[in-house]
Each structure stands twice: as structure tokens, then as C-alpha cells.
Design a protein around this motif. Structure first.
Motif, mmCIF file in Angstrom:
data_model
loop_
_atom_site.group_PDB
_atom_site.id
_atom_site.type_symbol
_atom_site.label_atom_id
_atom_site.label_comp_id
_atom_site.label_asym_id
_atom_site.label_seq_id
_atom_site.Cartn_x
_atom_site.Cartn_y
_atom_site.Cartn_z
ATOM 1 N N THR A 96 14.046 -1.458 -13.943
ATOM 2 C CA THR A 96 15.192 -2.349 -14.156
ATOM 3 C C THR A 96 15.318 -2.723 -15.620
ATOM 4 O OG1 THR A 96 14.746 -3.263 -11.976
ATOM 5 C CG2 THR A 96 16.255 -4.487 -13.382
ATOM 6 N N GLU A 97 14.184 -2.906 -16.290
ATOM 7 C CA GLU A 97 14.203 -3.216 -17.706
ATOM 8 C C GLU A 97 14.807 -2.065 -18.493
ATOM 9 O OE1 GLU A 97 10.329 -5.823 -18.347
ATOM 10 O OE2 GLU A 97 10.704 -4.469 -19.982
ATOM 11 N N LYS A 98 14.430 -0.816 -18.139
ATOM 12 C CA LYS A 98 14.976 0.348 -18.840
ATOM 13 C C LYS A 98 16.489 0.417 -18.684
ATOM 14 C CE LYS A 98 10.876 3.290 -18.665
ATOM 15 N NZ LYS A 98 10.330 4.585 -18.215
ATOM 16 N N VAL A 99 16.977 0.195 -17.456
ATOM 17 C CA VAL A 99 18.414 0.236 -17.220
ATOM 18 C C VAL A 99 19.121 -0.839 -18.047
ATOM 19 C CG1 VAL A 99 20.206 -0.091 -15.488
ATOM 20 C CG2 VAL A 99 18.163 1.226 -14.926
ATOM 21 N N ALA A 100 18.519 -2.053 -18.089
ATOM 22 C CA ALA A 100 19.127 -3.139 -18.855
ATOM 23 C C ALA A 100 19.189 -2.801 -20.339
ATOM 24 C CB ALA A 100 18.343 -4.426 -18.638
ATOM 25 N N VAL A 101 18.112 -2.167 -20.843
ATOM 26 C CA VAL A 101 18.103 -1.778 -22.258
ATOM 27 C C VAL A 101 19.175 -0.737 -22.547
ATOM 28 C CG1 VAL A 101 16.737 -0.657 -24.041
ATOM 29 C CG2 VAL A 101 15.701 -2.391 -22.594
ATOM 30 N N VAL A 118 21.958 -0.171 -20.857
ATOM 31 C CA VAL A 118 23.283 -0.783 -20.768
ATOM 32 C C VAL A 118 23.586 -1.585 -22.032
ATOM 33 C CG1 VAL A 118 24.647 -2.503 -19.534
ATOM 34 C CG2 VAL A 118 23.312 -0.843 -18.247
ATOM 35 N N SER A 119 22.590 -2.322 -22.522
ATOM 36 C CA SER A 119 22.790 -3.103 -23.748
ATOM 37 C C SER A 119 23.116 -2.199 -24.926
ATOM 38 C CB SER A 119 21.545 -3.926 -24.045
ATOM 39 O OG SER A 119 21.256 -4.793 -22.983
#
Length: 414
Positions: free
Chosen positions: A354-359, A361-362
Motif C-alpha cells: 500500500t505504501e508503494k502504491v501511495a508513493v 500515485v504521489s
């Protein structure tokens, strides 16, 4: 300014302390029978209990007829002016034939001073108070500790009860300078009264406390530090809640871990809500010392004292074979631990999808905004250049027309 209700409450607390003090002073339980207590630096008068009024008596001090200097012997009495500790001893009075009439042991000391005390809650269920005398009295001393819980008063004056929720702070005979209030309320305020009593008198101190302000957990227990296999810069550290802290979901602790190589003096500190942590920046080949402290999860009170130290050295930096590395990747590095009551933060070094996806997307949003700014700037530049080109063309046409008019014959122009 004191309200009538708070004034009455304070008077009731003081009256209770005075009554208990009086009962102790008059009970004769300060020592053996036949002991007389006097105040240092003051005149002390001893009375011969068995003498007839006006009859002469002979006084003896520790069996000798020599009395302290400046002493005087009026009929049936002995006066010791400005008595000092050297004047203590057993005084006896005798008739003219040497017959013992009475005797007493003289002990000298000082009046109690105002005691100093502080309180601490090692958990949210009870708290303890500790005190010390401010004056060395040289006399047997007792302490009376009471409390009054300060409740929210009702609006109706007739329903107010300043004496409600009063009680004794229970003392442990093995610890005469400590008392405990059990089943305390975490968000309540208490007025504590500690009274110091000796055979000469008493003195007291009042102090208002709130449980959440004096909360200070005991240090965590069972601290362990272990090397992580094939990780030359990692140490796995784990610990347990202090046994005095009830494990309830709504009252949790957070922790502060400090560590350093033994040969260095400066500490590195990290905070966590779990009962374990992986140190990822340990020095390869050096022994490390670690400690941990605890605090209420909602930041009430103060940090505990540091726990006992634990030592560990990171594993050697040998690289595992490919087959061993694959096996190690397939198996968990550490056995599953019991679920912590605190939120489960992932150890340092593990990535969350989830952290990777958030990064990602950012980064995508950031790139979009950068591209939009570039395109807007290019569009504005193009508009400006186009406008400038139109103005240049217009000026050129006007100049050409002027030149053509100038070249025509004057008659043709007329």
C-alpha cells in the motif's frame, strides 16, 4: 479565594488529623513507661512523683549525684535550663535516707517540621505518596496520611457534601514513609494531607494532585537483545509491559528505546508502540547496550525510569548461499509473536504494498502538475509571440504604403 465549601472541607481534614494526633500523643505508646520528653534548648522541669510536698529530695543522674551544669533543685523538682542532648539519661529522686521515690528517662528532641512529600501513580488504578521529615527531631515519629477526593459539586448548595470521599492513605508497616490510595479515579483530583507527629507536637502539609499528572509507569521488564542472522548491522530487541501495569485495551503504553555501542557515550533513541524493535544502524562487530522506558500512550504523566541494560553484538557479515537465501526468504525471520495491545507498526526495512502504491500515485500527481505548468507556460509564450508577429506585419504594411506615396509625382498625388 477560598469558597465557604472548600474552607469547611479543609477544616474537616485538619480536624480529623488533629483528633488522630491527639489520640496518639496521649496514648502513651511512644516508648516504655516512665519516659519524659523535653524540647532541645528549652527549660525542662522534672517532678519527683513520690515525694511529700515541701520535703527535701536528692536527685541522681544515671546513678551519680553529679547533675548537669546550671541545674537547680527546688523542692520536689529538678530544673534543667536550656537542656541539650548531653543532658539525656535516667533521673531518679531519693529521700534523705537514700530510698528511691521515683525515676524517669529523659529524652530530648525538636518539634516536627513541615513534611515534604510527593505522589506517583505507577498505573491508573492506584497511586502512592512518599514523604520525608524536614527536621531531625531525635524523637520517635509517626505519620498520618489522609485524602479527600475533590468531586464536581452540584449546583444546589444544600446537596454539597465537602466531607464525602475522605479516607486514610494506607501505610505499609514495612515502609513507614509511604502510603497508597487504591481504586483511585484517573481523571479525579485529590487533596492529600500528610501530618508528622512526635511526643512534642505535630505539623502537616496539604497538596492537591491529579492522577493523570503524576502517572509514571514502572520500567519495562524482560528486555532482550539478539543478533539478526546474516544481518551485520541489525539487532532484534524485545521487552514486556511492566507487571504493575494492567493490560487493558484502553490503557496502553508507548516505548522509547535507546542504544549505543559500548565504546561510545552518545545514545540513539527511537520510539515505538510495539514491544519489539529492529535496530537497523548498529555498528558491525561492536557490542551494543540497549535500554527501554515507557509512558502512557496518550502522553499523560512522564516517562518511566530506564530499564535494566541488555547487551548484544550484531551477527558476522557472512553472506548466505543462494539456496539458503531462498529458504530464508520463504521462511519468516522471527517466530510470530503474541499480538501487541498497541497498534502494530511494521519493523524497519519491510516495505508495504500500500505504501508503494501511495508513493507511485504521489509521484504521478506531482508529474502531472509539473507537465501542466510547462504546457501553460509554453501556451502563454506562443500567444505572446503570435501577437508580436501580427503587430510587426501591421507596421510593415504601413511603412510600405508611406514609401509608395512618397514615390508618386506631386501632381498625381493632387
Amino acid at each position: 479565594m477560598l469558597t465557604p465549601v472548600s474552607y469547611v472541607g479543609r477544616v474537616v481534614v485538619l480536624l480529623a488529623a488533629v483528633l488522630v494526633t491527639t489520640s496518639i500523643t496521649m496514648s502513651g505508646e511512644w516508648g516504655e513507661e516512665g519516659v519524659t520528653y523535653g524540647q532541645l534548648g528549652k527549660d525542662v522541669i522534672l517532678t519527683c512523683a513520690g515525694a511529700s510536698p515541701g520535703s527535701p529530695v536528692e536527685w541522681r543522674w544515671d546513678g551519680a549525684t553529679v547533675l548537669p551544669g546550671d541545674s537547680a533543685a527546688p523542692p520536689g523538682q529538678l530544673l534543667l535550663p536550656r537542656a541539650q542532648l548531653a543532658s539525656e539519661g535516667i533521673y531518679s529522686c531519693h529521700d534523705t535516707s537514700g530510698l528511691l521515690l521515683s525515676s524517669t528517662a529523659l529524652r530530648l528532641g525538636r518539634l516536627p517540621g513541615v513534611p515534604s512529600f510527593s505522589c506517583r501513580a505507577s498505573n491508573y488504578e492506584n497511586f502512592s505518596c512518599f514523604w520525608a521529615s524536614s527536621v531531625e527531631t531525635f524523637l520517635p515519629t509517626r505519620y498520618i496520611a489522609t485524602y479527600r477526593k475533590r468531586l464536581q459539586q452540584p449546583k444546589d448548595e444544600s446537596q454539597r457534601s465537602p466531607t464525602s470521599d475522605m479516607g486514610l492513605c494506607i501505610q505499609d508497616p514495612a515502609h513507614p514513609l509511604l502510603c497508597t490510595v487504591s481504586k483511585s479515579q484517573f481523571w479525579s483530583s485529590y487533596r492529600m494531607n500528610v501530618t508528622e507527629v512526635n511526643p512534642l507536637g505535630s505539623s502537616f502539609r496539604l497538596q492537591d494532585i491529579t492522577v493523570q499528572a503524576i502517572l509514571k509507569p514502572d520500567p519495562p521488564e524482560g528486555l532482550r537483545a539478539e543478533p539478526v542472522p546474516a544481518a551485520p548491522r541489525r539487532l532484534h530487541v524485545s521487552w514486556e509491559y511492566p507487571s504493575s501495569w494492567p493490560r487493558e485495551p484502553h490503557f496502553q503504553l508507548r516505548f522509547r528505546l535507546q542504544y549505543r555501542p559500548v565504546i561510545y557515550n552518545s545514545w540513539s533513541v527511537v520510539e515505538t508502540a510495539n514491544v519489539s524493535e529492529v535496530i537497523t544502524d548498529a555498528f558491525m562487530g561492536l557490542e551494543h547496550v540497549v535500554q527501554v522506558s515507557a509512558k502512557d500512550f496518550l502522553d499523560a504523566g512522564s516517562w518511566s525510569e530506564w530499564s535494566a541494560e541488555a547487551w548484544a553484538t550484531p551477527a558476522t557479515g557472512q553472506t548466505a548461499a543462494p539456496s539458503e537465501a531462498a529458504t530464508a526468504a520463504a521462511e519468516p525471520e522471527w517466530p510470530a509473536e503474541e499480538p501487541s495491545l498497541a497498534p502494530n507498526n511494521e519493523p524497519v526495512g519491510r516495505s508495504d504494498p500500500t505504501e508503494k502504491v501511495a508513493v507511485l500515485v504521489s509521484l504521478g500527481v506531482f508529474a502531472f502538475f509539473v507537465l501542466a505548468v510547462i504546457l501553460a507556460f509554453a501556451f502563454l509564450l506562443w500567444i505572446r509571440m503570435k501577437k508580436h508577429s501580427k503587430e510587426a506585419t501591421k507596421n510593415h504594411d504601413l511603412l510600405a504604403a508611406a514609401i509608395h506615396m512618397k514615390a508618386l509625382p506631386k501632381a498625381q498625388i493632387l
